[in-house]
Design an enzyme around this catalytic site. Structure first.
Site, PDB file in Angstrom:
ATOM      1  N   TYR A 109      24.662  12.789  24.873  1.00 34.97           N
ATOM      2  CA  TYR A 109      23.162  12.777  25.361  1.00 34.97           C
ATOM      3  C   TYR A 109      23.110  12.377  26.880  1.00 34.97           C
ATOM      4  O   TYR A 109      22.861  13.026  27.717  1.00 34.97           O
ATOM      5  CB  TYR A 109      22.368  11.976  24.540  1.00 34.97           C
TER       6      TYR A 109
ATOM      7  N   LYS B 190      22.430  14.869  30.183  1.00 32.93           N
ATOM      8  CA  LYS B 190      21.199  14.216  30.978  1.00 32.93           C
ATOM      9  C   LYS B 190      21.642  13.818  32.441  1.00 32.93           C
ATOM     10  O   LYS B 190      20.837  14.190  33.160  1.00 32.93           O
ATOM     11  CB  LYS B 190      20.495  12.816  30.257  1.00 32.93           C
TER      12      LYS B 190
HETATM   13  N1  LIG Z   1      11.601   9.543  23.545  1.00 37.54           N
HETATM   14  C1  LIG Z   1      12.388   8.909  24.541  1.00 37.54           C
HETATM   15  O1  LIG Z   1      12.366   7.747  24.644  1.00 37.54           O
HETATM   16  C2  LIG Z   1      13.000   9.616  25.630  1.00 37.54           C
HETATM   17  C3  LIG Z   1      13.407   9.063  26.620  1.00 37.54           C
HETATM   18  C4  LIG Z   1      14.087   9.708  27.660  1.00 37.54           C
HETATM   19  C5  LIG Z   1      14.107  11.112  27.821  1.00 37.54           C
HETATM   20  N2  LIG Z   1      13.283  11.789  26.740  1.00 37.54           N
HETATM   21  C6  LIG Z   1      13.427  13.207  26.689  1.00 37.54           C
HETATM   22  O2  LIG Z   1      12.192  13.642  26.650  1.00 37.54           O
HETATM   23  C7  LIG Z   1      12.111  15.059  26.337  1.00 37.54           C
HETATM   24  C8  LIG Z   1      11.091  15.268  25.089  1.00 37.54           C
HETATM   25  O3  LIG Z   1      11.310  14.213  24.196  1.00 37.54           O
HETATM   26  P1  LIG Z   1      10.392  13.670  23.024  1.00 37.54           P
HETATM   27  O4  LIG Z   1      10.657  11.957  23.135  1.00 37.54           O
HETATM   28  O5  LIG Z   1       8.900  14.177  23.247  1.00 37.54           O
HETATM   29  O6  LIG Z   1      11.095  14.207  21.632  1.00 37.54           O
HETATM   30  P2  LIG Z   1      10.854  15.282  20.775  1.00 37.54           P
HETATM   31  O7  LIG Z   1      12.086  15.423  19.794  1.00 37.54           O
HETATM   32  O8  LIG Z   1       9.489  14.976  20.038  1.00 37.54           O
HETATM   33  O9  LIG Z   1      10.777  16.713  21.549  1.00 37.54           O
HETATM   34  C9  LIG Z   1      11.847  17.406  22.101  1.00 37.54           C
HETATM   35  C10 LIG Z   1      11.378  18.814  21.640  1.00 37.54           C
HETATM   36  O10 LIG Z   1      12.307  19.884  22.206  1.00 37.54           O
HETATM   37  C11 LIG Z   1      12.443  20.927  21.218  1.00 37.54           C
HETATM   38  N3  LIG Z   1      13.647  21.646  21.205  1.00 37.54           N
HETATM   39  C12 LIG Z   1      14.659  20.969  20.736  1.00 37.54           C
HETATM   40  N4  LIG Z   1      15.734  22.026  20.888  1.00 37.54           N
HETATM   41  C13 LIG Z   1      15.236  23.281  21.394  1.00 37.54           C
HETATM   42  C14 LIG Z   1      15.606  24.452  21.544  1.00 37.54           C
HETATM   43  N5  LIG Z   1      16.902  24.716  21.582  1.00 37.54           N
HETATM   44  N6  LIG Z   1      14.859  25.275  22.183  1.00 37.54           N
HETATM   45  C15 LIG Z   1      13.418  24.866  22.481  1.00 37.54           C
HETATM   46  N7  LIG Z   1      13.069  23.713  22.363  1.00 37.54           N
HETATM   47  C16 LIG Z   1      14.004  22.843  21.474  1.00 37.54           C
HETATM   48  C17 LIG Z   1      12.105  20.139  19.927  1.00 37.54           C
HETATM   49  O11 LIG Z   1      11.814  21.214  18.975  1.00 37.54           O
HETATM   50  C18 LIG Z   1      10.998  18.965  20.251  1.00 37.54           C
HETATM   51  O12 LIG Z   1       9.774  19.716  20.233  1.00 37.54           O
HETATM   52  C19 LIG Z   1      13.533  15.429  25.728  1.00 37.54           C
HETATM   53  O13 LIG Z   1      14.182  16.104  26.587  1.00 37.54           O
HETATM   54  C20 LIG Z   1      14.308  14.157  25.702  1.00 37.54           C
HETATM   55  O14 LIG Z   1      15.417  13.885  25.735  1.00 37.54           O
HETATM   56  C21 LIG Z   1      12.737  11.067  25.758  1.00 37.54           C
END
Ligand SMILES: NC(=O)c1ccc[n+]([C@@H]2O[C@H](COP(=O)([O-])OP(=O)(O)OC[C@H]3O[C@@H](n4cnc5c(N)ncnc54)[C@H](O)[C@@H]3O)[C@@H](O)[C@H]2O)c1
Length: 280
Positions: free
Chosen positions: A158, A162
């Protein structure tokens, strides 16, 4: 506020908490919104929430797996056709799964690369090409992570992807500036969403939460709206002189280093057997 009146914003991963929050925020502030996720049925709630606040403006929901370039190109063309052009992109879709480095299955490694790196490249390039063709400039925000600049144990795939995205955003900012396209990335810390629920709501959830809070100066974990507010700012005209920036949104979690969500215990490095074998 109506910072997005007359604008079209495309959000990927819009079924997830952070993507949904941003879509609703810009819809409320005047945007026509296109929301993408892997499968169209995942987007029903996001569409319903956008329609509650958007005063009857357009919402287009499409199932687009961003690892498939053809699907991405078709989706982006459909948005440009429906709304005339795309002014903003939140490249937010992402994938993350815990695994110790030594046990990381190759197919999981490849999934991280496919979704996070190649998938984000696909959507960013397709939208940037569309923006350039429309000759109206634009703004792109890439969602990376605090893991883009600091490692977290059990998340090497991951964090690696990133970190790559952070450099991709920097490169795009440089090459797309002459087309009046700004590109920035956000680096969220631990945000309470579906992605972190297994860690924060699982059997050891209370322990993890306490541990993380001890490293979080603002005294709480993040919410999807904290990230969405920053992204909306970066997509808006208020950020007209900001490009190539990587902005943390982590409640200060990275000020003193990085919260070690999971730990490798280095006190027994190499083990006594290994030391007895002569490594010094
Ligand atoms: N939640 C956290 O603590 C956190 C921290 C840092 C970064 N992020 C980043 O924020 C973003 C959103 O995450 P979130 O926390 O809302 O989680 P989440 O898992 O709810 O959202 C991620 C979304 O990406 C979609 N996705 C995954 N693979 C895909 C593909 N091949 N094609 C299209 N869509 C796809 C999923 O269906 C999901 O709806 C992500 O990139 C995650 O890495 C989250």
């Amino acid at each position: 506020m109506s910072r997005f009146a007359g604008r079209t914003v495309l959000v990927t991963g819009a079924a997830g908490d952070i993507g949904q929050e941003l879509a609703v925020m810009v819809a409320r502030e005047g945007a026509e919104v296109a929301v993408f996720d892997r499968l169209p049925e995942l987007l029903d709630e996001t569409v319903a929430r956008c329609r509650e606040v958007n005063g009857g403006r357009g919402v287009l929901a499409l199932g687009v797996d961003q690892t498939r370039r053809e699907a991405v190109d078709e989706g982006v063309s459909a948005v440009a056709e429906r709304f005339g052009r795309i002014d903003g992109l939140f490249a937010n879709a992402g994938y993350g799964k815990f695994a110790p480095f030594l046990e990381q299955p190759q197919r999981e490694w490849e999934r991280h690369v496919a979704v996070n790196l190649t998938g984000t490249f696909n959507i960013c390039q397709a939208v940037a090409q569309s923006m350039v063709a429309a000759r109206a400039g634009g703004a792109i925000v890439v969602n990376t992570s605090s893991g883009a600049r600091q490692h977290t144990d059990l998340l090497s795939a991951y964090c690696t992807t990133k970190a790559g995205l952070r450099m991709l955003a920097t490169g795009m900012a440089s090459e797309l500036g002459s087309h009046r396209i700004r590109v920035n990335c956000v680096m969220p810390g631990v945000i309470e969403t579906g992605m972190t629920a297994p860690m924060l709501q699982g059997p050891d959830g209370a322990a993890h939460r306490g541990f993380l809070l001890s490293d979080t100066p603002v005294g709480r974990l993040g919410e999807a709206g904290d990230v969405a507010a920053l992204v909306a700012f970066l997509l808006s005209g208020d950020a007209a002189f900001i490009t190539g920036a990587s902005v943390p949104v982590d409640g200060g979690q990275t000020i003193l280093g990085h919260p070690r969500w999971f730990r490798t215990d280095h006190r027994d490095a190499h083990g006594s057997e290994w030391l007895a074998g002569g490594w010094r």
